[in-house]
Write a protein that holds these residues in place. Structure first.
Motif, PDB file in Angstrom:
ATOM      1  N   ASN A   4       0.845  -1.190   0.000  1.00 20.35           N
ATOM      2  CA  ASN A   4       0.000   0.000   0.000  1.00 20.35           C
ATOM      3  C   ASN A   4       0.881   1.242   0.000  1.00 20.35           C
ATOM      4  N   THR A  87     -11.290   1.334  -0.169  1.00 26.13           N
ATOM      5  CA  THR A  87      -9.944   1.505   0.375  1.00 26.13           C
ATOM      6  C   THR A  87     -10.028   2.345   1.649  1.00 26.13           C
ATOM      7  N   ASP A 107      -4.454   2.357   2.400  1.00 30.91           N
ATOM      8  CA  ASP A 107      -4.625   0.906   2.267  1.00 30.91           C
ATOM      9  C   ASP A 107      -5.493   0.604   1.060  1.00 30.91           C
ATOM     10  N   THR A 110      -2.210   0.620  -4.458  1.00 31.97           N
ATOM     11  CA  THR A 110      -0.945  -0.073  -4.705  1.00 31.97           C
ATOM     12  C   THR A 110      -0.438   0.241  -6.113  1.00 31.97           C
TER      13      THR A 110
END
Length: 173
Positions: A4, A87, A107, A110
């Protein structure tokens, strides 16, 4: 699995001062509609013609942590317009040798995500730049809009309704 997105700033302020600044979203990120002062509060952040996202406050630990769940989003510049949905944005705050460290993590954001480069650049600008400045000096550099980009309160309210509707629809699926 790809990590992340995370960035960390260290400031000469107390953990509580950092916490207070984080929760003053309009002073470091930009205009919001809604509230960030209690768990389950909801707010919407908008960049006209580019991005809007709705958040629900999920964790508030004074001087320690702030977390927001993305309840709905629309990113105009990627194929999956709702890439942020579900997220979590988190700020972990710690006293480290008399200074305060704020670790920001998105989080679910990515390097595999299409928006990763643009989104991490923006988060870096706002967290590493504007939020840090707000905590250090009392003055952040939030995004502001004028002219044709200016949003009225009705515009913000309508976007908030759209995010709330999208969030409610996702719960019934």
């Amino acid at each position: 699995m790809t990590a992340n997105y995370t960035t960390t700033i260290t400031v000469d302020a107390s953990p509580q001062e950092a916490y207070d600044a984080i929760n003053d979203v309009s002073s470091w990120w930009g205009r919001i509609t809604g509230s960030t002062t209690a768990v389950d509060d909801e707010f919407v952040y908008v960049v006209p013609g580019l991005h809007y996202s709705g958040f629900r406050v999920t964790d508030l630990e004074p001087g320690r942590r702030v977390s927001w769940l993305v309840t709905g989003s629309h990113l105009d510049f990627v194929a999956d317009k709702q890439e942020w949905n579900g997220t979590t944005v988190r700020f972990d705050i710690a006293d480290v040798d008399g200074r305060t460290r704020v670790t920001f993590t998105h989080d679910g954001l990515t390097a595999d995500d299409e928006c990763y480069d643009v989104c991490t650049n923006a988060w870096g600008m706002f967290v590493d730049g504007s939020l840090k400045a707000l905590i250090d000096t009392g003055v952040g550099a939030p995004y502001s809009f004028g002219g044709d980009e200016a949003l009225t309160t009705d515009d913000h309210d309508e976007l908030h309704r759209q995010v709330a509707t999208a969030a409610a629809a996702s719960k019934t699926v």
